[in-house]
Each structure stands twice: as structure tokens, then as C-alpha cells.
Design a protein around this motif. Structure first.
Motif, short mmCIF file in Angstrom:
data_model
loop_
_atom_site.label_atom_id
_atom_site.label_comp_id
_atom_site.label_asym_id
_atom_site.label_seq_id
_atom_site.Cartn_x
_atom_site.Cartn_y
_atom_site.Cartn_z
N GLU A 264 1.53 -5.32 -2.39
CA GLU A 264 1.37 -4.87 -1.02
C GLU A 264 1.14 -6.07 -0.11
O GLU A 264 0.93 -7.19 -0.57
N GLU A 296 8.89 2.22 -0.17
CA GLU A 296 7.87 3.12 0.36
C GLU A 296 7.44 4.10 -0.73
O GLU A 296 8.28 4.75 -1.35
N ALA A 304 3.52 9.99 6.24
CA ALA A 304 2.79 9.35 7.33
C ALA A 304 2.52 7.89 6.97
O ALA A 304 2.19 7.57 5.82
N PRO A 305 2.65 6.97 7.93
CA PRO A 305 2.43 5.54 7.60
C PRO A 305 1.02 5.26 7.08
O PRO A 305 0.84 4.36 6.25
N SER A 306 0.03 6.00 7.58
CA SER A 306 -1.33 5.75 7.11
C SER A 306 -1.56 6.20 5.68
O SER A 306 -2.51 5.76 5.03
N ARG A 307 -0.71 7.09 5.19
CA ARG A 307 -0.83 7.59 3.82
C ARG A 307 0.39 7.19 2.97
O ARG A 307 0.84 7.94 2.12
N THR A 308 0.90 6.02 3.25
CA THR A 308 2.06 5.51 2.52
C THR A 308 1.80 4.08 2.10
O THR A 308 1.30 3.27 2.90
N ASN A 309 2.10 3.78 0.86
CA ASN A 309 1.99 2.41 0.35
C ASN A 309 3.35 1.72 0.45
O ASN A 309 4.38 2.30 0.10
#
Length: 390
Positions: A264, A296, A304-309
């Protein structure tokens, strides 16, 4: 964009080797594949016979391919044509193939490879006939049994070495005397037998040339597996040199790290000891050039971007293709510049006034630099050639 660049460069090679008419036919086939002879003849405004002869010449030299897609009346199959971009791009390396054959093998080997390059794919008897005829034209006496045996042995040695490969699907054009001339059409009878013909194998030649231009390869590594392993190592070095020159040392450090595992953004910043802001900029620059890939992994269904690694990684096959495409584009630009400089040089040397001497010297220097750059790029492309296929 890259495909258009490659096709444009291949079109110029076709015009230099076969003329303007062949270029028009090649351009039509490259714009739309799977065209029949009638479609191509209507597009280029040539007669069907002339267009068929041009297609047959390109087919013999491996610049186009033919495919049977159906049947018409009287059990005749419909043939469509497409371009073979890889085989066409290898034509610029034919002089290197001849020099390699001349110095590594005998004169008989050189004449055989020269005959195949000049006349295209032929059967074994036709290759030997053309090679023998070329030797007689150079002042040699009539060949005896010993010389004919030497040519046969040379042909078998080239086949065993992989420098000549079978090219099924192309008919012989009857170079031998007293044979009927083959007229090329888009209809081939179902019962027609296709003879075994031979053409040069660019893959094996490039592997052999790479052992010549790379002096650090030991003699015991002169095998296909060893050459490919060293070629992979050379590709890594060239890719890293490009990244360092284009994006800096920090980008090279991040690239090497991502080549080992997926990470990451925060992990990349911590392990590479680069600030997070700079790491983000470097990663997206690497992604823009195609040197890294982003994957992704969503923890929820809404993505959602906040819940995606977001994992960053390096795919060596993709990077090799990107660098090879950039080298090909650069070689195409040099080729275009070289053609324009040659035209300018021809206009400069016409006047006899002394004031044009300085311009002529400058033009000659530019030509030398462009030719040297083209040779070096061609050697570098040997490292990346067939990188994606292998």
C-alpha cells in the motif's frame, strides 16, 4: 498510438524494400484486416492481377498472412489477408543477420540466407538453385557434386540451428526453370497441396546476435535458456536506467521495492524512507508511464474509497512492453528525421558555391548522429524483442 507508430514505421520499411505500390497495399491491409483480394484491389485502384502479385510478394516475405475463412462455388476457399507486424519490423535487422552468418558460418551458409532474404520463402530446391546460380554469376565455374553436397550440408545445418524455419501456407513461385508460374488469387482449390517452404527465423537470429553484442556472456552460456536468462537481467537494468533518468533515484527505489511484493501507499513510504506526499506523486507518475499497476481491493460492495485498499505492484511483462513501445517510437522518430535530413542533404550538395560547404558539413554530421542513434536503438531493441511473447 503505439500500434499506429509501429504500422507507420513498418509501412516505410515496405516502401523502401518493395516500392510505393506495395506500400499502398500494405496500408490498406493494415487499416482493416481480413480483407479479400477483391476488397484490396478496389481500395487501391489496382488491377486484380497486379494487386495479387504484390500480395503474393508480401506473403512470401512474411509481411502479410493469409487465412481461409470459407468456401465458394466449386469447393474453392475464400482467403483473407492481414499484416504480420513483428516479421515486418525485423526486416531492418536483415543486414545484421547476413553479417552474423558470414562470420560465423561458411560462404555457402551466407548465400543461402541471402537468397531467402532477397526472394522470400522458398522450398529447399529453390533455395539451393538460387544460391548456386548466384555463385556462378560471381564468376565461379559450374558446381560439381562436392559443391552441391556442401550446399546441402549448409542448408541442413541452418535448419538444425533454427536459423531457417518452416513457413506453411505459402506456395512456391517456381523460381526453378521450366516450371509453371503461379498466379496468385484469393481462391485456392481444396485439393491443392502446399509444399514445405523455408524462411529466416528472426527469433533465433536475435538470440544469436545478442550473444555477439553482449561480450560478458561466457561460451558455456551460448544456449537458448542461458541467453534468455541474461536477456531478462539486461531488460531489468535498462528499465531501471530509464526510470532513474526520467523520475529520479527515489522512483527507482520504489520501483525495485514493488517488484518484490505488493504494498500500500503508506507501506511504500515507510519502507522506501520517502515522505508520504512525495511517495504519492512518484507512484502516480510511475502509473502514468505504465511502470507500475494499481489494484483495488474493496472491503464493501459500494467500492467507497475510504473502505478500499489500493495495492501497488510491478508487472515485468507490462513494463517490458511499455519500454519496447517507447524504444520503437523513438526509432520511428529517428527514422523520419533521417529521411528528412537525407532529402535536405541532397538539396544542399547540388550547388557548387563554397558558401554551401558549411551547411553540407553540418548536414553530414547530423546524418552520422542519427544513423549512430538508430544502430544503438536497434541493438537495444534486441534485448526487448519477443519480451512479451516469452
Amino acid at each position: 498510438m503505439s500500434v499506429r507508430k509501429d504500422v507507420h514505421f513498418a509501412t516505410q520499411l515496405i516502401e523502401e524494400d518493395f516500392g510505393l505500390a506495395a506500400r499502398k497495399v500494405f496500408e490498406v491491409v493494415s487499416r482493416r484486416e481480413n480483407l479479400t483480394l477483391d476488397d484490396i484491389a478496389r481500395s487501391v485502384s489496382f488491377t486484380k492481377r497486379r494487386c495479387g502479385l504484390i500480395l503474393y510478394t508480401l506473403l512470401k516475405h512474411g509481411c502479410t498472412t493469409a487465412r481461409h475463412i470459407g468456401y465458394r462455388q466449386r469447393a474453392q476457399r475464400i482467403v483473407t489477408y492481414s499484416i504480420d507486424l513483428n516479421q515486418t519490423m525485423c526486416r531492418r535487422r536483415y543486414p545484421r543477420y547476413l553479417i552474423f552468418t558470414k562470420f560465423k558460418y561458411s560462404h555457402q551458409h551466407f548465400l543461402i540466407i541471402l537468397s531467402v532474404i532477397l526472394h522470400g520463402a522458398m522450398s529447399r530446391d529453390e533455395i539451393l538453385f538460387v544460391a548456386n546460380n548466384g555463385r556462378r554469376n560471381r564468376g565461379a565455374v559450374k558446381l560439381d557434386v562436392v559443391d552441391n553436397t556442401a550446399f546441402l550440408a549448409a542448408f541442413d545445418e541452418l535448419v538444425n540451428a533454427g536459423l531457417l524455419q518452416q513457413a506453411p501456407g505459402v506456395k512456391s513461385d517456381s523460381i526453378l526453370p521450366h516450371d509453371a508460374q503461379l498466379h496468385h488469387t484469393d481462391q485456392i482449390s481444396e485439393g491443392t497441396q502446399v509444399p514445405t517452404i523455408w524462411r529466416v527465423c528472426p527469433c533465433t537470429f536475435d538470440d544469436s546476435l545478442y550473444t555477439v553484442i553482449t561480450p560478458e556472456i561466457p561460451m558455456q552460456m551460448d544456449k537458448l535458456v542461458g541467453v534468455r536468462a541474461i536477456r531478462r537481467s539486461s531488460r531489468r537494468k535498462h528499465v531501471e536506467a530509464v526510470i532513474r533518468a526520467r523520475l529520479g533515484v527515489q522512483a527507482l527505489r520504489i520501483y525495485r521495492m514493488l517488484g518484490q511484493t505488493q504494498l500500500e501507499q503508506k507501506q511504500v513510504a515507510d519502507l522506501s524512507m520517502v515522505p508520504v506526499k512525495d511517495t504519492r506523486d512518484i507512484l502516480y507518475k510511475l502509473l502514468k508511464f505504465g511502470y507500475v499497476q494499481m489494484q483495488e481491493i474493496a472491503r464493501t460492495n459500494d467500492h467507497a474509497p475510504s473502505r478500499t485498499n489500493y495495492l501497488w505492484r510491478v508487472d515485468c511483462t507490462v513494463v517490458d512492453a511499455v519500454v519496447k513501445r517507447e524504444l520503437t517510437q523513438t526509432l520511428t522518430n529517428i527514422h523520419l528525421r533521417l529521411l528528412s535530413q537525407l532529402q535536405l542533404h541532397c538539396r544542399m550538395i547540388q550547388p557548387s558555391d563554397s558558401r554551401h560547404c558549411r551547411k553540407e558539413e553540418v548536414s553530414r554530421d547530423v546524418l552520422d548522429i542519427l544513423e549512430l542513434g538508430a544502430l544503438r536503438l536497434d541493438e537495444l531493441l534486441l534485448v526487448f524483442n519477443y519480451a512479451v511473447e516469452r
